[in-house]
Design a protein around this motif. Sequence first.
Motif, PDB file in Angstrom:
ATOM      1  N   THR A 184       1.293  -1.692  -0.145  1.00 38.81           N
ATOM      2  CA  THR A 184      -0.284  -0.065   0.320  1.00 38.81           C
ATOM      3  C   THR A 184       0.972   1.369   0.246  1.00 38.81           C
ATOM      4  O   THR A 184       0.455   2.432   0.305  1.00 38.81           O
ATOM      5  N   SER A 185       2.581   1.349  -0.251  1.00 37.06           N
ATOM      6  CA  SER A 185       2.995   2.158  -0.362  1.00 37.06           C
ATOM      7  C   SER A 185       2.855   2.839  -2.128  1.00 37.06           C
ATOM      8  O   SER A 185       1.737   2.217  -2.410  1.00 37.06           O
ATOM      9  N   LYS A 186       4.076   4.006  -2.179  1.00 36.13           N
ATOM     10  CA  LYS A 186       2.871   4.820  -3.520  1.00 36.13           C
ATOM     11  C   LYS A 186       4.181   3.730  -4.529  1.00 36.13           C
ATOM     12  O   LYS A 186       3.512   4.152  -5.641  1.00 36.13           O
ATOM     13  N   SER A 187       4.644   3.134  -3.835  1.00 35.27           N
ATOM     14  CA  SER A 187       5.529   1.852  -4.954  1.00 35.27           C
ATOM     15  C   SER A 187       5.333   0.502  -4.848  1.00 35.27           C
ATOM     16  O   SER A 187       5.671  -0.130  -3.575  1.00 35.27           O
ATOM     17  N   SER A 188       5.469  -0.619  -5.799  1.00 32.36           N
ATOM     18  CA  SER A 188       5.746  -1.843  -5.273  1.00 32.36           C
ATOM     19  C   SER A 188       6.967  -1.943  -4.447  1.00 32.36           C
ATOM     20  O   SER A 188       8.210  -0.993  -5.185  1.00 32.36           O
ATOM     21  N   ALA A 189       6.786  -2.981  -3.518  1.00 29.63           N
ATOM     22  CA  ALA A 189       7.333  -3.245  -2.739  1.00 29.63           C
ATOM     23  C   ALA A 189       9.258  -4.314  -3.694  1.00 29.63           C
ATOM     24  O   ALA A 189       8.376  -5.139  -4.089  1.00 29.63           O
ATOM     25  N   TYR A 190      10.220  -4.261  -3.399  1.00 31.38           N
ATOM     26  CA  TYR A 190      10.877  -5.746  -3.426  1.00 31.38           C
ATOM     27  C   TYR A 190      11.220  -7.075  -2.692  1.00 31.38           C
ATOM     28  O   TYR A 190      11.794  -5.864  -1.599  1.00 31.38           O
ATOM     29  N   LEU A 191      11.093  -7.797  -3.338  1.00 28.44           N
ATOM     30  CA  LEU A 191      11.825  -9.077  -2.225  1.00 28.44           C
ATOM     31  C   LEU A 191      12.658  -9.977  -3.127  1.00 28.44           C
ATOM     32  O   LEU A 191      12.468 -10.818  -3.476  1.00 28.44           O
ATOM     33  N   PRO A 192      14.217  -9.737  -2.827  1.00 32.17           N
ATOM     34  CA  PRO A 192      15.270 -10.124  -3.977  1.00 32.17           C
ATOM     35  C   PRO A 192      15.219 -11.944  -3.008  1.00 32.17           C
ATOM     36  O   PRO A 192      14.671 -11.741  -1.621  1.00 32.17           O
ATOM     37  N   VAL A 193      15.747 -13.074  -3.834  1.00 30.27           N
ATOM     38  CA  VAL A 193      15.362 -14.602  -3.575  1.00 30.27           C
ATOM     39  C   VAL A 193      16.365 -14.647  -2.626  1.00 30.27           C
ATOM     40  O   VAL A 193      16.262 -15.357  -1.167  1.00 30.27           O
ATOM     41  N   GLU A 194      17.292 -13.790  -1.844  1.00 32.33           N
ATOM     42  CA  GLU A 194      18.749 -14.331  -0.820  1.00 32.33           C
ATOM     43  C   GLU A 194      17.821 -13.269   0.974  1.00 32.33           C
ATOM     44  O   GLU A 194      18.630 -13.903   1.323  1.00 32.33           O
ATOM     45  N   GLU A 195      16.584 -12.878   0.322  1.00 28.80           N
ATOM     46  CA  GLU A 195      15.905 -12.153   1.658  1.00 28.80           C
ATOM     47  C   GLU A 195      14.340 -12.587   1.980  1.00 28.80           C
ATOM     48  O   GLU A 195      13.711 -12.919   2.803  1.00 28.80           O
ATOM     49  N   ALA A 196      14.171 -13.841   0.961  1.00 26.24           N
ATOM     50  CA  ALA A 196      12.912 -14.400   0.901  1.00 26.24           C
ATOM     51  C   ALA A 196      13.208 -15.646   1.793  1.00 26.24           C
ATOM     52  O   ALA A 196      11.718 -16.437   2.220  1.00 26.24           O
ATOM     53  N   CYS A 197      14.149 -16.311   2.190  1.00 25.93           N
ATOM     54  CA  CYS A 197      14.368 -17.550   2.994  1.00 25.93           C
ATOM     55  C   CYS A 197      15.436 -17.411   3.992  1.00 25.93           C
ATOM     56  O   CYS A 197      17.038 -16.847   3.236  1.00 25.93           O
ATOM     57  N   ILE A 198      15.118 -17.885   5.472  1.00 26.80           N
ATOM     58  CA  ILE A 198      16.610 -18.567   6.446  1.00 26.80           C
ATOM     59  C   ILE A 198      17.313 -19.412   5.611  1.00 26.80           C
ATOM     60  O   ILE A 198      19.084 -19.325   5.924  1.00 26.80           O
ATOM     61  N   TYR A 199      17.267 -20.148   4.970  1.00 23.44           N
ATOM     62  CA  TYR A 199      17.789 -21.275   3.833  1.00 23.44           C
ATOM     63  C   TYR A 199      17.806 -21.120   2.683  1.00 23.44           C
ATOM     64  O   TYR A 199      17.336 -19.954   1.949  1.00 23.44           O
ATOM     65  N   SER A 200      19.397 -21.174   2.101  1.00 27.65           N
ATOM     66  CA  SER A 200      19.437 -20.924   0.776  1.00 27.65           C
ATOM     67  C   SER A 200      18.765 -21.808  -0.081  1.00 27.65           C
ATOM     68  O   SER A 200      18.359 -23.291  -0.306  1.00 27.65           O
ATOM     69  N   ILE A 201      17.980 -20.511  -0.883  1.00 25.83           N
ATOM     70  CA  ILE A 201      17.419 -20.991  -1.793  1.00 25.83           C
ATOM     71  C   ILE A 201      17.727 -20.432  -3.109  1.00 25.83           C
ATOM     72  O   ILE A 201      18.164 -19.789  -3.347  1.00 25.83           O
TER      73      ILE A 201
END
Length: 380
Positions: A116-133
């Motif tokens: 709901t912010s003015k721009s879309s937020a970005y979730l990089p793959v390295e920040e998506a999980c505590i394990y390596s994916i």
Amino acid sequence: MASLAHQLAGGLRCPPLSNTHLSKPISTKHAVRPRTSAIVSAVAVNNAEFMERMKLKEMFEEAYERCRTAPTKGVPFTLGDFHAALDKYGFNSEMGTRVKGTVFWTDEIAALVDTTSKSSAYLPVEEACIYSIRHVEEAGIVPGVREEFVIIGENQEDDGLILSLKSIQYELAWERCRQLQAEDVVVKGKIVDANNGGVVVQVEGLLGFVPFSQISSKSEAEELLEKELPLKFVEVDEEQSRLVLSNRKAMADGQAQLGIGSVVVGTVESLKPYGAFIDIGGMNGLLHVSQISHDRVSDISTVLQPGDTLKVMILSHDRERGRVSLSTKKLEPTPGDMIRNPKLVFEKAEEMAQTFRQRIAQAEAMARQDMLKFQPEAAA
């Protein structure tokens, strides 16, 4: 707008009378009145259309002028209202702030999140999980999923936020480890690396350290890689990022349940000239060459191989040092069966172990009786 009005106005000219209307003589008796009536009627119709088009022209000109000079005039939601709404439902984009958002797009390296912010937020793959994916969907991040994220940065190009799930998962993992330590629970840890002082294990998604002095096995570090060990927590310090564990403490609990004469299933881990190391439920025991069979075994590899599964009997265990002595010799129905017919030894293992325990119990009873014979009689 002006050109459109001009075209509208220009189409109001009355069409000229055709010359054919004047080619015949006009009779003053019959022709003059009908002809005059037709002209008056046409002019009346054209005047009505002209007035309607003039009204449309004025409307267009007014709308054009209003859009040019006062575009928000008459709009109920003003710019001030917009700023007031921002203040009331203000979006906090400071680093470390937690926000809720809904994933609406993913690819291999990232996901886009509506916060709901003015721009879309970005979730990089390295920040998506505590394990390596390798793909965000491996962590369950798919369109439609709503999660709580933490803000870790901002994209300078479009002012979009950069989010993380891993940061929240790390906090939960540390809390989980503190609980497990308080409850003195045994956990499984996978060995992922080793150095001169010990091994690095992965527990609850975190990396912990197990000193060699806290490992019951005498195996080399390279032999332990990718294996799992039962562990107990020694130190859990999130502020210092220190997670220290002990395999010996975990083994002490397991060994407390193993009595002399117990039969357990084990797997041959490695062979040495003096015996074989057997993994019995995450704990290493030594099957000495002299305890393999009643018959002499000159080469252990002729009887056992790494990876073999077998039944062994507990001869003794040292809880402080984390050492367990094993035997298959005591399980042989007849001397030499472990060499000639190990399958028979394993089938009769519980029966032979029961006989062994009975002999031990009888020997202990006889020893107590002998001790009583030499004790002085109580004074009358």
